[in-house]
Design a protein around this motif. Structure first.
Motif, mmCIF file in Angstrom:
data_model
loop_
_atom_site.group_PDB
_atom_site.id
_atom_site.type_symbol
_atom_site.label_atom_id
_atom_site.label_comp_id
_atom_site.label_asym_id
_atom_site.label_seq_id
_atom_site.Cartn_x
_atom_site.Cartn_y
_atom_site.Cartn_z
ATOM 1 N N VAL A 142 0.843 -1.207 0.000
ATOM 2 C CA VAL A 142 0.000 0.000 0.000
ATOM 3 C C VAL A 142 0.872 1.248 0.000
ATOM 4 C CG1 VAL A 142 -1.611 1.334 1.415
ATOM 5 C CG2 VAL A 142 -2.021 -1.087 1.032
ATOM 6 N N LEU A 143 1.916 1.264 0.835
ATOM 7 C CA LEU A 143 2.808 2.426 0.863
ATOM 8 C C LEU A 143 3.540 2.602 -0.468
ATOM 9 C CD1 LEU A 143 4.318 2.184 4.449
ATOM 10 C CD2 LEU A 143 2.707 3.875 3.588
ATOM 11 N N PHE A 144 3.930 1.507 -1.093
ATOM 12 C CA PHE A 144 4.575 1.596 -2.410
ATOM 13 C C PHE A 144 3.606 2.174 -3.438
ATOM 14 C CE2 PHE A 144 5.471 -0.334 -6.561
ATOM 15 C CZ PHE A 144 6.722 0.221 -6.789
ATOM 16 N N SER A 145 2.361 1.733 -3.410
ATOM 17 C CA SER A 145 1.357 2.255 -4.358
ATOM 18 C C SER A 145 1.113 3.744 -4.140
ATOM 19 C CB SER A 145 0.050 1.482 -4.208
ATOM 20 O OG SER A 145 0.252 0.120 -4.464
ATOM 21 N N VAL A 146 1.066 4.167 -2.889
ATOM 22 C CA VAL A 146 0.884 5.592 -2.594
ATOM 23 C C VAL A 146 2.097 6.380 -3.086
ATOM 24 C CG1 VAL A 146 0.736 7.253 -0.691
ATOM 25 C CG2 VAL A 146 -0.700 5.216 -0.673
ATOM 26 N N PHE A 147 3.290 5.834 -2.873
ATOM 27 C CA PHE A 147 4.509 6.487 -3.355
ATOM 28 C C PHE A 147 4.483 6.654 -4.870
ATOM 29 C CE2 PHE A 147 8.729 5.517 -5.216
ATOM 30 C CZ PHE A 147 9.358 6.724 -4.930
ATOM 31 N N VAL A 148 4.101 5.602 -5.590
ATOM 32 C CA VAL A 148 4.045 5.654 -7.055
ATOM 33 C C VAL A 148 2.998 6.672 -7.509
ATOM 34 C CG1 VAL A 148 3.396 4.333 -9.111
ATOM 35 C CG2 VAL A 148 4.949 3.347 -7.436
ATOM 36 N N ALA A 149 1.836 6.659 -6.870
ATOM 37 C CA ALA A 149 0.772 7.586 -7.267
ATOM 38 C C ALA A 149 1.200 9.044 -7.052
ATOM 39 C CB ALA A 149 -0.494 7.285 -6.473
ATOM 40 N N ILE A 150 1.786 9.324 -5.902
ATOM 41 C CA ILE A 150 2.222 10.698 -5.620
ATOM 42 C C ILE A 150 3.332 11.110 -6.598
ATOM 43 C CG2 ILE A 150 3.417 12.128 -3.923
ATOM 44 C CD1 ILE A 150 1.810 10.662 -1.763
ATOM 45 N N ALA A 151 4.262 10.213 -6.862
ATOM 46 C CA ALA A 151 5.346 10.536 -7.791
ATOM 47 C C ALA A 151 4.801 10.815 -9.192
ATOM 48 C CB ALA A 151 6.369 9.398 -7.830
ATOM 49 N N MET A 152 3.859 10.013 -9.657
ATOM 50 C CA MET A 152 3.302 10.240 -11.003
ATOM 51 C C MET A 152 2.499 11.544 -11.057
ATOM 52 S SD MET A 152 4.514 8.079 -13.020
ATOM 53 C CE MET A 152 3.534 8.491 -14.450
ATOM 54 N N ILE A 153 1.786 11.840 -9.992
ATOM 55 C CA ILE A 153 1.043 13.113 -9.957
ATOM 56 C C ILE A 153 2.018 14.286 -10.009
ATOM 57 C CG2 ILE A 153 -0.365 14.585 -8.458
ATOM 58 C CD1 ILE A 153 -1.831 12.010 -7.593
ATOM 59 N N LEU A 154 3.103 14.202 -9.230
ATOM 60 C CA LEU A 154 4.084 15.292 -9.229
ATOM 61 C C LEU A 154 4.768 15.421 -10.588
ATOM 62 C CD1 LEU A 154 5.709 14.879 -5.702
ATOM 63 C CD2 LEU A 154 4.092 16.627 -6.460
ATOM 64 N N ILE A 155 5.038 14.307 -11.228
ATOM 65 C CA ILE A 155 5.676 14.353 -12.561
ATOM 66 C C ILE A 155 4.750 15.018 -13.569
ATOM 67 C CG2 ILE A 155 6.403 12.897 -14.510
ATOM 68 C CD1 ILE A 155 7.597 10.987 -12.424
ATOM 69 N N THR A 156 3.478 14.634 -13.567
ATOM 70 C CA THR A 156 2.557 15.250 -14.533
ATOM 71 C C THR A 156 2.328 16.726 -14.220
ATOM 72 O OG1 THR A 156 0.644 14.478 -13.267
ATOM 73 C CG2 THR A 156 1.373 13.107 -15.103
ATOM 74 N N PHE A 157 2.317 17.102 -12.951
ATOM 75 C CA PHE A 157 2.157 18.516 -12.622
ATOM 76 C C PHE A 157 3.385 19.323 -13.041
ATOM 77 C CE2 PHE A 157 -1.544 17.786 -9.919
ATOM 78 C CZ PHE A 157 -2.255 18.935 -10.181
ATOM 79 N N LYS A 158 4.548 18.753 -12.831
ATOM 80 C CA LYS A 158 5.772 19.485 -13.149
ATOM 81 C C LYS A 158 5.980 19.619 -14.657
ATOM 82 C CE LYS A 158 9.830 21.212 -12.132
ATOM 83 N NZ LYS A 158 9.944 22.548 -11.642
ATOM 84 N N LEU A 159 5.710 18.531 -15.403
ATOM 85 C CA LEU A 159 6.050 18.547 -16.823
ATOM 86 C C LEU A 159 4.869 18.828 -17.751
ATOM 87 C CD1 LEU A 159 8.509 15.537 -16.930
ATOM 88 C CD2 LEU A 159 9.051 17.964 -16.884
ATOM 89 N N TYR A 160 3.654 18.580 -17.297
ATOM 90 C CA TYR A 160 2.522 18.799 -18.195
ATOM 91 C C TYR A 160 1.350 19.478 -17.495
ATOM 92 C CZ TYR A 160 0.411 18.149 -22.691
ATOM 93 O OH TYR A 160 -0.122 18.380 -23.923
ATOM 94 N N PHE A 161 1.610 20.265 -16.498
ATOM 95 C CA PHE A 161 0.616 21.108 -15.822
ATOM 96 C C PHE A 161 -0.534 20.310 -15.221
ATOM 97 C CE2 PHE A 161 2.434 23.456 -19.451
ATOM 98 C CZ PHE A 161 3.221 24.335 -18.736
ATOM 99 N N GLY A 162 -0.266 19.090 -14.790
ATOM 100 C CA GLY A 162 -1.274 18.287 -14.113
ATOM 101 C C GLY A 162 -2.263 17.593 -15.009
ATOM 102 N N VAL A 163 -2.082 17.648 -16.307
ATOM 103 C CA VAL A 163 -2.982 16.962 -17.224
ATOM 104 C C VAL A 163 -2.518 15.512 -17.328
ATOM 105 C CG1 VAL A 163 -3.895 16.884 -19.555
ATOM 106 C CG2 VAL A 163 -3.386 19.084 -18.499
ATOM 107 N N PRO A 164 -3.323 14.560 -16.871
ATOM 108 C CA PRO A 164 -2.880 13.158 -16.928
ATOM 109 C C PRO A 164 -2.860 12.658 -18.376
ATOM 110 C CG PRO A 164 -5.119 13.289 -16.106
ATOM 111 C CD PRO A 164 -4.649 14.692 -16.259
ATOM 112 N N ARG A 165 -1.794 11.996 -18.717
ATOM 113 C CA ARG A 165 -1.644 11.444 -20.056
ATOM 114 C C ARG A 165 -1.379 9.956 -19.943
ATOM 115 N NH1 ARG A 165 -3.663 14.328 -24.029
ATOM 116 N NH2 ARG A 165 -3.187 16.503 -23.738
ATOM 117 N N TRP A 166 -2.032 9.181 -20.779
ATOM 118 C CA TRP A 166 -1.903 7.733 -20.718
ATOM 119 C C TRP A 166 -0.492 7.285 -21.058
ATOM 120 C CZ3 TRP A 166 -0.374 4.922 -24.898
ATOM 121 C CH2 TRP A 166 -0.448 5.566 -26.135
ATOM 122 N N PHE A 167 0.156 8.003 -21.966
ATOM 123 C CA PHE A 167 1.493 7.580 -22.361
ATOM 124 C C PHE A 167 2.519 7.789 -21.250
ATOM 125 C CE2 PHE A 167 0.596 11.721 -24.280
ATOM 126 C CZ PHE A 167 1.563 12.521 -23.681
ATOM 127 N N ALA A 168 2.253 8.707 -20.320
ATOM 128 C CA ALA A 168 3.152 8.876 -19.173
ATOM 129 C C ALA A 168 3.070 7.641 -18.272
ATOM 130 C CB ALA A 168 2.790 10.129 -18.399
#
Length: 192
Positions: free
Chosen positions: A77-103
């Motif tokens: 569960v902690l690993f899944s939360v870590f992955v989710a937070i990291a992916m959210i931060l990556i999309t916010f930093k590089l694509y303004f928070g717009v989720p993209r399937w290819f990411a």
């Protein structure tokens, strides 16, 4: 006309596509490394496959397996939360928070690539290393602890035998006293 997923239909600029895919791919590799750390911990502290025969050891084994299962679930569960937070931060930093399937696909691809190549090599190396450590530990226990255990067993056996001899003497003395009292009573009855 409105679509169900308006954010997914926003066109992607080439300047944002490549960095997002590369960073997501590298993040997937980092996720694989973090997950390998969890797998190494599980391999290091795993329970034996066969349950022990002694009652107390069996009780500890059964409850240890339950604790280990709960611990692994919490780690996942902690690993899944870590992955989710990291992916959210990556999309916010590089694509303004717009989720993209290819990411997410690039992160999954990086994780899978690491898991199939380096991850397998790491886990084989770690399992080999732990088996060597276990063999060394068993030999050390056999040669260093066996004399101590033997002395302990001898000491306990000697104490038990001394206690048993004293108990028998005490019981024999009581039995003799009862027999003597019974013989005296019978002798007094015969006199009268």
């Amino acid at each position: 006309r409105r679509t169900a997923f308006p954010l997914m239909l926003v066109p992607v600029a080439r300047e944002a596509f490549l960095p997002l895919v590369l960073v997501s791919f590298l993040a997937g590799i980092v996720f694989g490394i973090v997950y390998d750390v969890l797998r190494i911990r599980r391999a290091a502290f795993r329970l034996p496959h066969t349950p022990p025969t002694h009652k107390i050891a069996r009780f500890c084994y059964r409850h240890g397996a339950l604790i280990d299962t709960v611990w692994i679930a919490c780690e996942d569960v902690l690993f899944s939360v870590f992955v989710a937070i990291a992916m959210i931060l990556i999309t916010f930093k590089l694509y303004f928070g717009v989720p993209r399937w290819f990411a997410f696909a690039a992160a999954a691809g990086g994780f899978a690539l690491y898991h199939v190549t380096v991850g397998r090599l790491v886990m084989r190396s770690v399992s080999l290393l732990f088996s060597v450590f276990r063999a060394i530990g068993k030999r050390m226990a056999r040669y260093l602890l066996a004399p101590v255990v033997r002395l302990g067993k001898r000491g306990v056996t000697a104490l038990y035998q001394a206690w048993r001899r004293r108990y028998r003497r005490l019981q024999t003395g009581r039995h003799e006293a009862k027999l003597l009292a019974a013989v005296c009573r019978i002798a007094e009855k015969n006199r009268s």
